[in-house]
Scaffold this motif. Structure first.
Motif, PDB file in Angstrom:
ATOM      1  N   VAL A 166       0.834  -1.191   0.000  1.00 35.90           N
ATOM      2  CA  VAL A 166       0.000   0.000   0.000  1.00 35.90           C
ATOM      3  C   VAL A 166       0.876   1.250   0.000  1.00 35.90           C
ATOM      4  N   ALA A 167       0.307   2.343  -0.464  1.00 38.14           N
ATOM      5  CA  ALA A 167       0.990   3.640  -0.458  1.00 38.14           C
ATOM      6  C   ALA A 167      -0.061   4.717  -0.271  1.00 38.14           C
ATOM      7  N   CYS A 168       0.334   5.824   0.352  1.00 38.72           N
ATOM      8  CA  CYS A 168      -0.648   6.852   0.685  1.00 38.72           C
ATOM      9  C   CYS A 168      -0.234   8.221   0.178  1.00 38.72           C
ATOM     10  N   THR A 169      -1.184   9.122   0.166  1.00 43.50           N
ATOM     11  CA  THR A 169      -0.927  10.510  -0.205  1.00 43.50           C
ATOM     12  C   THR A 169      -0.192  11.200   0.949  1.00 43.50           C
ATOM     13  N   PRO A 170       0.492  12.316   0.687  1.00 46.52           N
ATOM     14  CA  PRO A 170       1.281  12.973   1.733  1.00 46.52           C
ATOM     15  C   PRO A 170       0.483  13.386   2.965  1.00 46.52           C
ATOM     16  N   ASP A 171      -0.783  13.737   2.793  1.00 41.93           N
ATOM     17  CA  ASP A 171      -1.597  14.187   3.924  1.00 41.93           C
ATOM     18  C   ASP A 171      -2.647  13.146   4.313  1.00 41.93           C
ATOM     19  N   ALA A 172      -2.348  11.884   4.112  1.00 45.23           N
ATOM     20  CA  ALA A 172      -3.311  10.806   4.353  1.00 45.23           C
ATOM     21  C   ALA A 172      -3.826  10.809   5.789  1.00 45.23           C
ATOM     22  N   GLU A 173      -5.130  10.638   5.919  1.00 42.70           N
ATOM     23  CA  GLU A 173      -5.764  10.570   7.233  1.00 42.70           C
ATOM     24  C   GLU A 173      -6.626   9.328   7.400  1.00 42.70           C
ATOM     25  N   THR A 174      -7.238   8.858   6.304  1.00 37.44           N
ATOM     26  CA  THR A 174      -8.122   7.694   6.378  1.00 37.44           C
ATOM     27  C   THR A 174      -7.708   6.664   5.335  1.00 37.44           C
ATOM     28  N   VAL A 175      -8.337   5.494   5.386  1.00 37.39           N
ATOM     29  CA  VAL A 175      -8.013   4.436   4.428  1.00 37.39           C
ATOM     30  C   VAL A 175      -8.344   4.853   3.001  1.00 37.39           C
ATOM     31  N   ASP A 176      -9.215   5.831   2.845  1.00 37.51           N
ATOM     32  CA  ASP A 176      -9.532   6.316   1.502  1.00 37.51           C
ATOM     33  C   ASP A 176      -8.364   7.070   0.885  1.00 37.51           C
ATOM     34  N   ASP A 177      -7.393   7.452   1.706  1.00 37.29           N
ATOM     35  CA  ASP A 177      -6.202   8.142   1.216  1.00 37.29           C
ATOM     36  C   ASP A 177      -5.046   7.174   0.970  1.00 37.29           C
ATOM     37  N   VAL A 178      -5.323   5.885   1.128  1.00 38.31           N
ATOM     38  CA  VAL A 178      -4.301   4.847   0.965  1.00 38.31           C
ATOM     39  C   VAL A 178      -4.689   3.942  -0.201  1.00 38.31           C
ATOM     40  N   ALA A 179      -3.769   3.774  -1.134  1.00 42.13           N
ATOM     41  CA  ALA A 179      -4.016   2.891  -2.281  1.00 42.13           C
ATOM     42  C   ALA A 179      -3.411   1.523  -2.013  1.00 42.13           C
ATOM     43  N   GLY A 180      -4.081   0.499  -2.498  1.00 40.09           N
ATOM     44  CA  GLY A 180      -3.595  -0.866  -2.326  1.00 40.09           C
ATOM     45  C   GLY A 180      -4.180  -1.763  -3.395  1.00 40.09           C
ATOM     46  N   VAL A 181      -3.953  -3.062  -3.248  1.00 45.81           N
ATOM     47  CA  VAL A 181      -4.431  -4.041  -4.217  1.00 45.81           C
ATOM     48  C   VAL A 181      -5.785  -4.589  -3.781  1.00 45.81           C
ATOM     49  N   PRO A 182      -6.813  -4.450  -4.597  1.00 42.48           N
ATOM     50  CA  PRO A 182      -8.107  -5.051  -4.244  1.00 42.48           C
ATOM     51  C   PRO A 182      -7.959  -6.569  -4.120  1.00 42.48           C
ATOM     52  N   GLY A 183      -8.336  -7.113  -3.002  1.00 42.73           N
ATOM     53  CA  GLY A 183      -8.274  -8.559  -2.823  1.00 42.73           C
ATOM     54  C   GLY A 183      -6.926  -9.087  -2.379  1.00 42.73           C
ATOM     55  N   ARG A 184      -5.902  -8.233  -2.300  1.00 43.54           N
ATOM     56  CA  ARG A 184      -4.557  -8.604  -1.844  1.00 43.54           C
ATOM     57  C   ARG A 184      -3.791  -9.437  -2.877  1.00 43.54           C
ATOM     58  N   ILE A 185      -2.510  -9.641  -2.568  1.00 42.77           N
ATOM     59  CA  ILE A 185      -1.608 -10.420  -3.421  1.00 42.77           C
ATOM     60  C   ILE A 185      -1.548 -11.840  -2.870  1.00 42.77           C
ATOM     61  N   PHE A 186      -1.788 -12.836  -3.724  1.00 45.46           N
ATOM     62  CA  PHE A 186      -1.784 -14.225  -3.282  1.00 45.46           C
ATOM     63  C   PHE A 186      -0.804 -15.062  -4.096  1.00 45.46           C
ATOM     64  N   ASP A 187      -0.428 -16.173  -3.499  1.00 39.74           N
ATOM     65  CA  ASP A 187       0.407 -17.166  -4.180  1.00 39.74           C
ATOM     66  C   ASP A 187      -0.530 -18.117  -4.929  1.00 39.74           C
ATOM     67  N   VAL A 188      -0.502 -18.068  -6.254  1.00 43.15           N
ATOM     68  CA  VAL A 188      -1.326 -18.946  -7.071  1.00 43.15           C
ATOM     69  C   VAL A 188      -0.394 -19.865  -7.856  1.00 43.15           C
ATOM     70  N   LYS A 189      -0.283 -21.087  -7.385  1.00 41.90           N
ATOM     71  CA  LYS A 189       0.568 -22.095  -8.023  1.00 41.90           C
ATOM     72  C   LYS A 189       2.010 -21.606  -8.202  1.00 41.90           C
ATOM     73  N   GLY A 190       2.514 -21.004  -7.128  1.00 44.86           N
ATOM     74  CA  GLY A 190       3.894 -20.571  -7.138  1.00 44.86           C
ATOM     75  C   GLY A 190       4.153 -19.248  -7.810  1.00 44.86           C
ATOM     76  N   GLN A 191       3.097 -18.536  -8.191  1.00 44.46           N
ATOM     77  CA  GLN A 191       3.240 -17.245  -8.858  1.00 44.46           C
ATOM     78  C   GLN A 191       2.533 -16.168  -8.037  1.00 44.46           C
ATOM     79  N   ALA A 192       3.260 -15.104  -7.724  1.00 44.46           N
ATOM     80  CA  ALA A 192       2.636 -13.976  -7.033  1.00 44.46           C
ATOM     81  C   ALA A 192       1.612 -13.346  -7.968  1.00 44.46           C
ATOM     82  N   THR A 193       0.383 -13.287  -7.524  1.00 47.67           N
ATOM     83  CA  THR A 193      -0.712 -12.824  -8.380  1.00 47.67           C
ATOM     84  C   THR A 193      -1.351 -11.561  -7.819  1.00 47.67           C
ATOM     85  N   VAL A 194      -1.321 -10.500  -8.617  1.00 50.15           N
ATOM     86  CA  VAL A 194      -1.993  -9.239  -8.281  1.00 50.15           C
ATOM     87  C   VAL A 194      -3.313  -9.241  -9.037  1.00 50.15           C
TER      88      VAL A 194
END
Length: 299
Positions: A166-194
């Motif tokens: 995740v990464a956020c804007t300089p003045d981040a205050e809430t989770v809406d100011d933080v960007a990330g991967v929807p559903g998270r990153i998972f290991d799918v058959k040995g491959q990191a999947t975004v």
């Protein structure tokens, strides 16, 4: 009567599009690919390539224009920046060149000499707008995710609950100011999947850890969670990182805050788990690429 916008449309845009099309062609993109990336027709790309579009030499030779063309061409060819960010970056440069006394202002005053008597400036957009800031965060996050996706062995660090960068804007205050991967990153058959492009407001847990650390003085704008292993903690501390433990069984924000207050320099936070709680390590840094570099060094 001629408006500043006419100078932009008639002189600036044909010039920068021509330069950018040529830069992308030099980087190996086909005419069709250049058309797709720039959102123009193939016939337009052909005109640019064959010099059938009039280029303003004063604009084309400006160092700022050349530097931006090189930056955008590199980013577009590598897929590191989006067409929206290209639009924003060009728009910001236009506003800079329109300010009183600068290149586009000069061209406008030459076309309408009476303007020189007024010392007019034409800056109408804030170069640090929320949209530009958000696009910068997303661009950095995409680059960091790309580094992790291609890192051999990264899947060994993905916990059962999945990772999120995740990464956020300089003045981040809430989770809406933080960007990330929807559903998270998972290991799918040995491959990191975004599973999807990063978005703002889609990370709850890792975003909360980052925000809590920032509220208590941490100099961090990005974070990732990885699987817990005491050897990883040792390796990170050997590399100069400061680690601090917190208790995730209670209020996460308070626990992270207390850990940062005890260890103000901490950039590695960890918890050893509990009933129904998977032990995890959180690595914090100034941006997503720096975190990706750190993670790759652990593999």
């Amino acid at each position: 009567m001629q408006f500043a916008e006419e100078i932009v449309v008639d002189e600036f845009l044909p010039t920068i599009r021509s330069l950018l099309a040529g830069d992308l062609r030099d980087r190996g993109l086909t005419q069709s690919e250049v058309a797709d990336v720039l959102g123009i027709s193939q016939s337009a790309v052909s005109k640019y390539a064959h010099g059938d579009v009039t280029v303003n030499d004063r604009i084309a030779e400006d160092d700022r224009v050349r530097d931006l063309v090189d930056e955008l061409g590199s980013g577009l060819a590598a897929g590191d920046i989006s067409p929206v960010q290209v639009l924003i970056e060009i728009e910001v440069l236009i506003r800079e060149l329109e300010s009183g006394g600068d290149l586009l202002a000069q061209l406008h005053e030459e076309a309408v000499p009476e303007l020189a008597d007024h010392g007019s400036g034409f800056r109408v957009h804030d170069p640090e707008s929320d949209l530009r800031t958000s696009e910068r965060v997303l661009s950095s996050l995409r680059r960091g995710l790309g580094m992790l996706e291609t890192a051999s062995g990264f899947t060994g660090l993905i916990p059962a609950v999945g990772s999120n960068l995740v990464a956020c804007t300089p003045d981040a205050e809430t989770v809406d100011d933080v960007a990330g991967v929807p559903g998270r990153i998972f290991d799918v058959k040995g491959q990191a999947t975004v599973p999807a492009d990063p978005e703002f407001g889609v990370s709850e847990h890792v975003a909360q850890v980052l925000l809590a650390a920032r509220r208590h003085g941490a100099d961090a704008s990005a974070a990732i969670n990885i699987t817990y292993d005491p050897e990883l903690i040792d390796e990170l501390t050997e590399r100069g990182r400061v680690a601090a433990e917190f208790d995730e069984s209670g209020d996460v924000a308070s626990s992270v805050g207390a850990a940062i207050e005890d260890e103000p320099e901490a950039t590695v936070l960890y918890q050893t788990g509990g009933m129904g709680i998977e032990p995890l390590i959180y690595v914090l840094d100034t941006d997503a690429e720096s975190i990706a570099d750190t993670i790759r060094s652990l593999i």
